[in-house]
Write a protein that holds these residues in place. Structure first.
Motif, PDB file in Angstrom:
ATOM      1  N   VAL A 101       0.518  -0.951  -0.288  1.00 35.83           N
ATOM      2  CA  VAL A 101      -0.140  -0.098  -0.085  1.00 35.83           C
ATOM      3  C   VAL A 101       1.151   1.317  -0.036  1.00 35.83           C
ATOM      4  O   VAL A 101       1.582   1.262   0.906  1.00 35.83           O
ATOM      5  N   ALA A 102       0.781   1.669  -1.604  1.00 32.55           N
ATOM      6  CA  ALA A 102       1.632   3.433  -1.190  1.00 32.55           C
ATOM      7  C   ALA A 102       0.698   4.182   0.110  1.00 32.55           C
ATOM      8  O   ALA A 102      -0.847   4.662  -0.450  1.00 32.55           O
ATOM      9  N   VAL A 103       1.344   5.008   0.355  1.00 32.99           N
ATOM     10  CA  VAL A 103       0.634   6.254   0.917  1.00 32.99           C
ATOM     11  C   VAL A 103       1.250   7.815   0.728  1.00 32.99           C
ATOM     12  O   VAL A 103       2.346   7.811   0.601  1.00 32.99           O
ATOM     13  N   LEU A 104       0.606   7.696  -0.277  1.00 31.27           N
ATOM     14  CA  LEU A 104       0.679   9.582  -0.442  1.00 31.27           C
ATOM     15  C   LEU A 104       0.509  10.579   0.445  1.00 31.27           C
ATOM     16  O   LEU A 104      -0.503  10.750   0.463  1.00 31.27           O
ATOM     17  N   ASP A 105       1.588  10.721   1.147  1.00 32.62           N
ATOM     18  CA  ASP A 105       1.208  12.097   2.088  1.00 32.62           C
ATOM     19  C   ASP A 105       2.539  12.555   2.887  1.00 32.62           C
ATOM     20  O   ASP A 105       3.236  12.976   1.541  1.00 32.62           O
ATOM     21  N   SER A 106       2.824  12.923   4.211  1.00 34.42           N
ATOM     22  CA  SER A 106       3.925  13.733   4.339  1.00 34.42           C
ATOM     23  C   SER A 106       4.732  12.927   5.034  1.00 34.42           C
ATOM     24  O   SER A 106       5.218  13.536   5.300  1.00 34.42           O
ATOM     25  N   GLY A 107       4.962  11.869   4.643  1.00 33.40           N
ATOM     26  CA  GLY A 107       5.839  10.711   5.205  1.00 33.40           C
ATOM     27  C   GLY A 107       5.575   9.945   5.897  1.00 33.40           C
ATOM     28  O   GLY A 107       4.691  10.336   6.607  1.00 33.40           O
ATOM     29  N   VAL A 108       6.629   8.647   5.813  1.00 33.08           N
ATOM     30  CA  VAL A 108       5.966   7.979   7.543  1.00 33.08           C
ATOM     31  C   VAL A 108       7.319   8.074   8.190  1.00 33.08           C
ATOM     32  O   VAL A 108       8.265   8.111   7.579  1.00 33.08           O
ATOM     33  N   ASP A 109       7.003   7.539   9.521  1.00 33.93           N
ATOM     34  CA  ASP A 109       8.248   7.654  10.468  1.00 33.93           C
ATOM     35  C   ASP A 109       8.110   5.857  10.832  1.00 33.93           C
ATOM     36  O   ASP A 109       7.560   5.019  10.953  1.00 33.93           O
ATOM     37  N   PRO A 110       9.173   5.345  10.050  1.00 28.37           N
ATOM     38  CA  PRO A 110       9.585   3.503   9.744  1.00 28.37           C
ATOM     39  C   PRO A 110       9.715   3.353  11.198  1.00 28.37           C
ATOM     40  O   PRO A 110      10.051   2.032  11.061  1.00 28.37           O
ATOM     41  N   GLY A 111      10.183   3.581  12.032  1.00 27.09           N
ATOM     42  CA  GLY A 111      11.338   3.278  13.082  1.00 27.09           C
ATOM     43  C   GLY A 111       9.933   3.726  14.400  1.00 27.09           C
ATOM     44  O   GLY A 111      10.246   2.769  15.459  1.00 27.09           O
ATOM     45  N   HIS A 112       8.816   3.517  14.227  1.00 28.69           N
ATOM     46  CA  HIS A 112       7.887   3.990  15.037  1.00 28.69           C
ATOM     47  C   HIS A 112       7.551   2.065  15.524  1.00 28.69           C
ATOM     48  O   HIS A 112       7.163   1.732  14.741  1.00 28.69           O
ATOM     49  N   ARG A 113       7.794   2.432  16.234  1.00 24.37           N
ATOM     50  CA  ARG A 113       7.780   0.069  17.339  1.00 24.37           C
ATOM     51  C   ARG A 113       6.327  -0.175  16.838  1.00 24.37           C
ATOM     52  O   ARG A 113       6.016  -1.865  15.977  1.00 24.37           O
ATOM     53  N   ASP A 114       5.491   0.631  15.886  1.00 23.15           N
ATOM     54  CA  ASP A 114       4.320  -0.375  15.395  1.00 23.15           C
ATOM     55  C   ASP A 114       3.832  -0.569  14.393  1.00 23.15           C
ATOM     56  O   ASP A 114       3.235  -0.973  13.773  1.00 23.15           O
ATOM     57  N   LEU A 115       4.889  -0.225  13.983  1.00 23.80           N
ATOM     58  CA  LEU A 115       5.701   0.267  12.011  1.00 23.80           C
ATOM     59  C   LEU A 115       6.438  -0.666  11.559  1.00 23.80           C
ATOM     60  O   LEU A 115       6.807  -0.427  10.912  1.00 23.80           O
ATOM     61  N   ALA A 116       7.789  -0.669  12.431  1.00 27.08           N
ATOM     62  CA  ALA A 116       8.863  -1.562  12.480  1.00 27.08           C
ATOM     63  C   ALA A 116       8.395  -2.738  11.356  1.00 27.08           C
ATOM     64  O   ALA A 116       8.008  -3.384  11.080  1.00 27.08           O
ATOM     65  N   GLY A 117       9.710  -2.725  10.180  1.00 25.03           N
ATOM     66  CA  GLY A 117       9.825  -3.914   9.431  1.00 25.03           C
ATOM     67  C   GLY A 117       9.194  -3.400   8.404  1.00 25.03           C
ATOM     68  O   GLY A 117       8.875  -4.918   7.551  1.00 25.03           O
ATOM     69  N   SER A 118       7.945  -2.595   7.932  1.00 21.74           N
ATOM     70  CA  SER A 118       6.513  -2.873   7.856  1.00 21.74           C
ATOM     71  C   SER A 118       6.798  -2.071   6.459  1.00 21.74           C
ATOM     72  O   SER A 118       6.062  -1.117   5.283  1.00 21.74           O
ATOM     73  N   VAL A 119       7.991  -0.602   6.534  1.00 21.72           N
ATOM     74  CA  VAL A 119       7.571   0.935   6.075  1.00 21.72           C
ATOM     75  C   VAL A 119       9.044   0.674   4.550  1.00 21.72           C
ATOM     76  O   VAL A 119      10.066   0.979   5.613  1.00 21.72           O
ATOM     77  N   VAL A 120       8.615   1.166   3.524  1.00 21.45           N
ATOM     78  CA  VAL A 120       9.449   1.207   2.651  1.00 21.45           C
ATOM     79  C   VAL A 120      10.186   2.784   2.621  1.00 21.45           C
ATOM     80  O   VAL A 120       9.085   2.990   2.418  1.00 21.45           O
ATOM     81  N   THR A 121      11.085   3.422   2.804  1.00 23.85           N
ATOM     82  CA  THR A 121      10.843   5.092   2.602  1.00 23.85           C
ATOM     83  C   THR A 121      10.934   5.432   1.118  1.00 23.85           C
ATOM     84  O   THR A 121      12.034   4.711   0.384  1.00 23.85           O
ATOM     85  N   GLY A 122       9.913   5.934  -0.089  1.00 19.76           N
ATOM     86  CA  GLY A 122       9.940   5.799  -1.785  1.00 19.76           C
ATOM     87  C   GLY A 122      11.096   7.031  -1.800  1.00 19.76           C
ATOM     88  O   GLY A 122      11.306   7.736  -0.915  1.00 19.76           O
ATOM     89  N   ARG A 123      10.299   8.428  -2.368  1.00 16.38           N
ATOM     90  CA  ARG A 123      10.728   9.787  -2.777  1.00 16.38           C
ATOM     91  C   ARG A 123       9.814  10.553  -2.551  1.00 16.38           C
ATOM     92  O   ARG A 123       8.755  10.061  -1.558  1.00 16.38           O
ATOM     93  N   ASP A 124      10.395  11.709  -2.297  1.00 19.14           N
ATOM     94  CA  ASP A 124      10.500  12.999  -1.746  1.00 19.14           C
ATOM     95  C   ASP A 124      10.384  13.917  -2.579  1.00 19.14           C
ATOM     96  O   ASP A 124      11.628  14.335  -3.025  1.00 19.14           O
ATOM     97  N   PHE A 125       8.593  13.989  -3.224  1.00 18.58           N
ATOM     98  CA  PHE A 125       8.485  15.105  -4.489  1.00 18.58           C
ATOM     99  C   PHE A 125       8.020  16.617  -4.045  1.00 18.58           C
ATOM    100  O   PHE A 125       7.629  16.989  -4.789  1.00 18.58           O
ATOM    101  N   THR A 126       8.932  16.739  -2.128  1.00 18.01           N
ATOM    102  CA  THR A 126       8.482  18.030  -2.074  1.00 18.01           C
ATOM    103  C   THR A 126       9.831  18.467  -1.988  1.00 18.01           C
ATOM    104  O   THR A 126       9.840  19.835  -0.930  1.00 18.01           O
ATOM    105  N   ALA A 127      10.538  17.687  -2.872  1.00 16.79           N
ATOM    106  CA  ALA A 127      12.581  18.310  -1.886  1.00 16.79           C
ATOM    107  C   ALA A 127      12.054  19.769  -2.513  1.00 16.79           C
ATOM    108  O   ALA A 127      11.910  19.939  -3.606  1.00 16.79           O
ATOM    109  N   GLY A 128      13.097  20.141  -1.397  1.00 18.06           N
ATOM    110  CA  GLY A 128      13.185  21.845  -1.793  1.00 18.06           C
ATOM    111  C   GLY A 128      11.843  22.547  -0.872  1.00 18.06           C
ATOM    112  O   GLY A 128      12.492  23.835  -1.323  1.00 18.06           O
ATOM    113  N   ALA A 129      11.005  22.145  -0.864  1.00 15.61           N
ATOM    114  CA  ALA A 129      10.050  23.314   0.023  1.00 15.61           C
ATOM    115  C   ALA A 129      10.902  24.005   1.239  1.00 15.61           C
ATOM    116  O   ALA A 129      10.029  25.299   1.514  1.00 15.61           O
TER     117      ALA A 129
END
Length: 379
Positions: free
Chosen positions: A21-49
């Motif tokens: 499931v792709a989460v198009l949003d403000s970014g996801v904390d991959p280290g949260h204990r309820d999400l650890a191991g489930s998150v792949v950090t993809g592109r940041d299309f807001t870079a430079g803002a």
């Protein structure tokens, strides 16, 4: 929420394993204990803002991700947030900034960021996403977004988006709350929010784009840094529906977005009178009911796939190809029915002629009568 969505029964069939499931949003904390191991950090299309050195806050995105696929923590994963599809994989794609981030105004005004949602959709599809969650909304659509959505659907990716939180605004010229994009695009599952009584939440947009609804008031979710938040909005409702879509795609990976949407609507509970309204769509999404419907739909599509295509060069019932032969021709009956048909045709033509004459006469009379009945009117 777990009981409202019918999750205990649904989890006996699917927990979302194998689905992204792709989460198009403000970014996801991959280290949260309820999400650890489930998150792949993809592109940041807001870079430079944001100014250099300012890290993304990732509050909203982490919140939504936990509702979709939080797996809890502690012994047996019984603590924290359990999402709808706890075995699903998450792809974080940053396409928005939090309101509090210093680059928020720049991001929302600079032309170079206009098509970040469209770029994010295409990127997620190319990275293998099965479902795209868009707990985001805006009033204006772009042709690039429309094209990106078509691309995603062509790849059998299910798109789910928030109907918006402007339900308390003055209705538009058509008597509806504002339309929100990308939710209002054809092919996107537009989600409204319900309150604790499973009625339309007062803030939830109501218009004909709304397909289904889900709980959206007082929803507990995870935040960055092992924190937890309680909030409300169509964003939360959208994340829950994306989780249900993930359960369906995990069980039936080849199911088209249109059939997934049909399973969501047909499996819904708390249907409005008449079966549909613009506030909650076809009702409140139910995971167990949607999976039951999906099973029936999958059975039909598998039967269709298993059937052999008909060769147009061969007769439908098998056997030898060849022209149909007339064994007996009843000339007397042919003549009789032909005469009857001819007589009917003549009668029809005569009746038509009489009707035309009457209409012409009526056209000459009606304007004179109307003109004389209007004092001072023009002929």
């Amino acid at each position: 929420m777990i009981k409202t969505l019918g999750l205990p029964k649904a989890w006996r069939t699917s927990k979302g394993a194998g689905v992204t499931v792709a989460v198009l949003d403000s970014g996801v904390d991959p280290g949260h204990r309820d999400l650890a191991g489930s998150v792949v950090t993809g592109r940041d299309f807001t870079a430079g803002a944001n100014p250099p050195g300012v890290a993304p806050r990732k509050l909203h995105g982490t919140y939504m991700a936990s509702l979709i696929a939080g797996h809890g923590h502690g012994p047996g994963g019984r603590r924290g947030v359990i999402g709808v599809a706890p075995s699903a994989r998450l792809l974080s794609v940053r396409v928005i900034l939090e309101d509090e981030e210093p680059g928020f105004r720049e991001f929302n005004s600079a032309e170079r960021f206009e098509d970040v949602v469209a770029k994010g959709i295409r990127y997620a599809v190319d990275q293998g996403a099965d479902v795209i969650n868009m707990s985001i909304s805006k009033e204006l659509a772009t042709k690039e977004e429309r094209a990106a959505i078509r691309y995603a659907i062509s790849k059998k990716v299910v798109l789910v988006a928030a109907a918006g939180n402007d339900g308390q605004r003055k209705p538009d010229a058509n008597g509806f709350a504002p339309y929100s994009y990308p939710a209002a695009f054809p092919g996107v599952v537009s989600v409204g929010a319900t309150d604790r009584g499973l009625r339309r939440a007062s803030f939830s947009n109501w218009n004909p784009s709304v397909l289904v609804a889900a709980p959206g008031v007082d929803i507990l979710g995870a935040g960055p840094g092992d924190e937890y938040w309680v909030g409300k909005g169509t964003s939360q409702a959208t994340a829950l529906v994306s989780g249900v879509a993930a359960l369906i795609k995990a069980k039936y990976p080849d199911m088209s977005p249109a059939l997934v949407a049909q399973a969501l609507t047909a499996g819904a509970t708390r249907r409005p009178p008449g079966g549909y309204d613009t506030g909650t769509g076809f009702g409140v999404v139910n995971a167990a009911g949607s999976l039951d419907v999906a099973a029936r739909l999958a059975g039909h599509t598998q039967t269709a796939k298993g059937a052999q295509a008909q060769d147009p060069a061969r007769p439908m019932a098998g056997g030898h190809a060849g022209p149909i032969q007339v064994i007996n021709r009843d000339r007397r009956s042919v003549t009789l029915y032909g005469a009857i048909a001819a007589g009917g045709a003549i009668a029809s033509i005569t009746s038509l002629g009489i009707l035309v004459a009457l209409v012409r006469k009526a056209r000459r009379v009606i304007p004179q009568r109307d003109a004389s009945s209007r004092p001072g009117g023009d002929a």
